[in-house]
Motif scaffolding. Sequence first.
Motif, PDB file in Angstrom:
ATOM      1  N   VAL A  93       3.903  25.948  33.389  1.00  0.00           N
ATOM      2  CA  VAL A  93       4.476  24.647  33.045  1.00  0.00           C
ATOM      3  C   VAL A  93       4.409  24.441  31.529  1.00  0.00           C
ATOM      4  O   VAL A  93       5.379  23.995  30.908  1.00  0.00           O
ATOM      5  CB  VAL A  93       3.716  23.515  33.771  1.00  0.00           C
ATOM      6  N   ARG A  94       3.266  24.792  30.951  1.00  0.00           N
ATOM      7  CA  ARG A  94       3.118  24.684  29.497  1.00  0.00           C
ATOM      8  C   ARG A  94       4.116  25.593  28.776  1.00  0.00           C
ATOM      9  O   ARG A  94       4.709  25.208  27.760  1.00  0.00           O
ATOM     10  CB  ARG A  94       1.693  25.036  29.095  1.00  0.00           C
ATOM     11  N   LEU A  95       4.305  26.795  29.294  1.00  0.00           N
ATOM     12  CA  LEU A  95       5.267  27.732  28.698  1.00  0.00           C
ATOM     13  C   LEU A  95       6.684  27.182  28.769  1.00  0.00           C
ATOM     14  O   LEU A  95       7.469  27.311  27.814  1.00  0.00           O
ATOM     15  CB  LEU A  95       5.182  29.083  29.423  1.00  0.00           C
ATOM     16  N   ALA A  96       7.022  26.567  29.900  1.00  0.00           N
ATOM     17  CA  ALA A  96       8.359  25.979  30.050  1.00  0.00           C
ATOM     18  C   ALA A  96       8.579  24.862  29.035  1.00  0.00           C
ATOM     19  O   ALA A  96       9.673  24.726  28.461  1.00  0.00           O
ATOM     20  CB  ALA A  96       8.529  25.449  31.478  1.00  0.00           C
ATOM     21  N   LEU A  97       7.537  24.068  28.791  1.00  0.00           N
ATOM     22  CA  LEU A  97       7.647  23.006  27.789  1.00  0.00           C
ATOM     23  C   LEU A  97       7.860  23.589  26.395  1.00  0.00           C
ATOM     24  O   LEU A  97       8.630  23.047  25.592  1.00  0.00           O
ATOM     25  CB  LEU A  97       6.383  22.137  27.805  1.00  0.00           C
ATOM     26  N   PHE A  98       7.193  24.708  26.114  1.00  0.00           N
ATOM     27  CA  PHE A  98       7.338  25.359  24.812  1.00  0.00           C
ATOM     28  C   PHE A  98       8.791  25.811  24.588  1.00  0.00           C
ATOM     29  O   PHE A  98       9.384  25.581  23.532  1.00  0.00           O
ATOM     30  CB  PHE A  98       6.388  26.554  24.727  1.00  0.00           C
ATOM     31  N   PHE A  99       9.364  26.463  25.590  1.00  0.00           N
ATOM     32  CA  PHE A  99      10.736  26.958  25.449  1.00  0.00           C
ATOM     33  C   PHE A  99      11.773  25.842  25.525  1.00  0.00           C
ATOM     34  O   PHE A  99      12.944  26.064  25.214  1.00  0.00           O
ATOM     35  CB  PHE A  99      11.031  28.008  26.520  1.00  0.00           C
ATOM     36  N   SER A 100      11.340  24.653  25.935  1.00  0.00           N
ATOM     37  CA  SER A 100      12.270  23.522  25.984  1.00  0.00           C
ATOM     38  C   SER A 100      12.397  22.815  24.636  1.00  0.00           C
ATOM     39  O   SER A 100      13.184  21.869  24.505  1.00  0.00           O
ATOM     40  CB  SER A 100      11.808  22.510  27.040  1.00  0.00           C
ATOM     41  N   GLY A 101      11.615  23.259  23.641  1.00  0.00           N
ATOM     42  CA  GLY A 101      11.775  22.730  22.302  1.00  0.00           C
ATOM     43  C   GLY A 101      10.791  21.662  21.898  1.00  0.00           C
ATOM     44  O   GLY A 101      10.921  21.065  20.832  1.00  0.00           O
ATOM     45  N   TYR A 102       9.794  21.392  22.740  1.00  0.00           N
ATOM     46  CA  TYR A 102       8.792  20.380  22.389  1.00  0.00           C
ATOM     47  C   TYR A 102       7.833  20.929  21.334  1.00  0.00           C
ATOM     48  O   TYR A 102       7.543  22.132  21.304  1.00  0.00           O
ATOM     49  CB  TYR A 102       7.987  19.964  23.627  1.00  0.00           C
ATOM     50  N   ASN A 103       7.322  20.041  20.466  1.00  0.00           N
ATOM     51  CA  ASN A 103       6.318  20.477  19.497  1.00  0.00           C
ATOM     52  C   ASN A 103       4.938  20.481  20.152  1.00  0.00           C
ATOM     53  O   ASN A 103       4.780  20.063  21.296  1.00  0.00           O
ATOM     54  CB  ASN A 103       6.329  19.598  18.235  1.00  0.00           C
ATOM     55  N   ARG A 104       3.936  20.953  19.391  1.00  0.00           N
ATOM     56  CA  ARG A 104       2.604  21.140  19.991  1.00  0.00           C
ATOM     57  C   ARG A 104       2.003  19.826  20.482  1.00  0.00           C
ATOM     58  O   ARG A 104       1.408  19.783  21.562  1.00  0.00           O
ATOM     59  CB  ARG A 104       1.666  21.790  18.970  1.00  0.00           C
ATOM     60  N   ALA A 105       2.144  18.761  19.706  1.00  0.00           N
ATOM     61  CA  ALA A 105       1.576  17.471  20.107  1.00  0.00           C
ATOM     62  C   ALA A 105       2.223  16.978  21.400  1.00  0.00           C
ATOM     63  O   ALA A 105       1.532  16.459  22.293  1.00  0.00           O
ATOM     64  CB  ALA A 105       1.771  16.446  18.992  1.00  0.00           C
TER      65      ALA A 105
END
Length: 303
Positions: free
Chosen positions: A34-46
């Motif tokens: 889920v975290r990986l999917a958020l990363f590839f969706s363009g969200y920043n770290r915060a």
Amino acid sequence: MSILRDIRLQFSSGNVVTQLIIVNVAVFLAVNLVRLALFFSGYNRAEIDAAFYGFINDWLAMPLSVGRFVQQPWTLLTHFFLHADFFHIFWNMIMLFVFGRIFQEFTGNSKILSIYFYAALAGALLTFVAYLFIPTLYKISHGSTMLGASAGIMGLVLAAATLVPDYMIGIIFIGAVRLKYVAAFVVLLDIISIPYFNNTGGHIAHLGGALFGFLFVTQMKRGRDWSKSFNLVFGWIRSLLSGRRRARMKVAYTRKKSDAEYNFSKAQVQQKVDEILDKISRSGYESLSKEEKDFLFKASNKK
């Protein structure tokens, strides 16, 4: 894929320690995908941290305040299959493999899951009570949550150490150490780590799980098997989920033993078990003959 096939074979092998490791790792990978999917969706770290840890804390981790827990009681079960990061799950799985296998060597599979489950619940209960009644912890209880398999694993650590305290295990840079000293060290480490606030709830949970593991084996040696009711309920749930009908009962007619015969037979078995355990305490598990090891294994499974 051959890897997935190997995992399925390992899971279906009936080895409960292996099954617990596979389930914990699978949950860890699923949550982090889920975290990986958020990363590839363009969200920043915060944004990723807020969404990821918000999901964990709001839906899966166990709250340590009464008000929040009442709203999400399922977290009593989900929290002990979660891990904060790679090293958290790595060391937990190493401990589960080492101490779970030692306990399994003497008792078989039938008691592993019940100890893991009950010890995790005991750790959660002790932590919840501590955050409710200790003023220092009560002040921070509303925003605090709990996750991890450590309490269940500590139950297995103390169960193994209570069953075979003089069993020798090798520790890197130290050498062979008796199991009772390893268990004493980790318990003492948890006790002295409580006031440092970096993982106070976790250390209290470890002690709750450890206490249960000790009591479980103490009662087992007295002929009381706390795993029976758990195994009956778990077997019934598993049969419902698998959709399998129970096989038709086959009845075999044998002469029933009298109470005197049964008690005499049980006393003989217990006497021999006590003699073998005394031998282990004096000379270690390696001193047992194959017949003694087989007898101890069969006697433990009959309780």
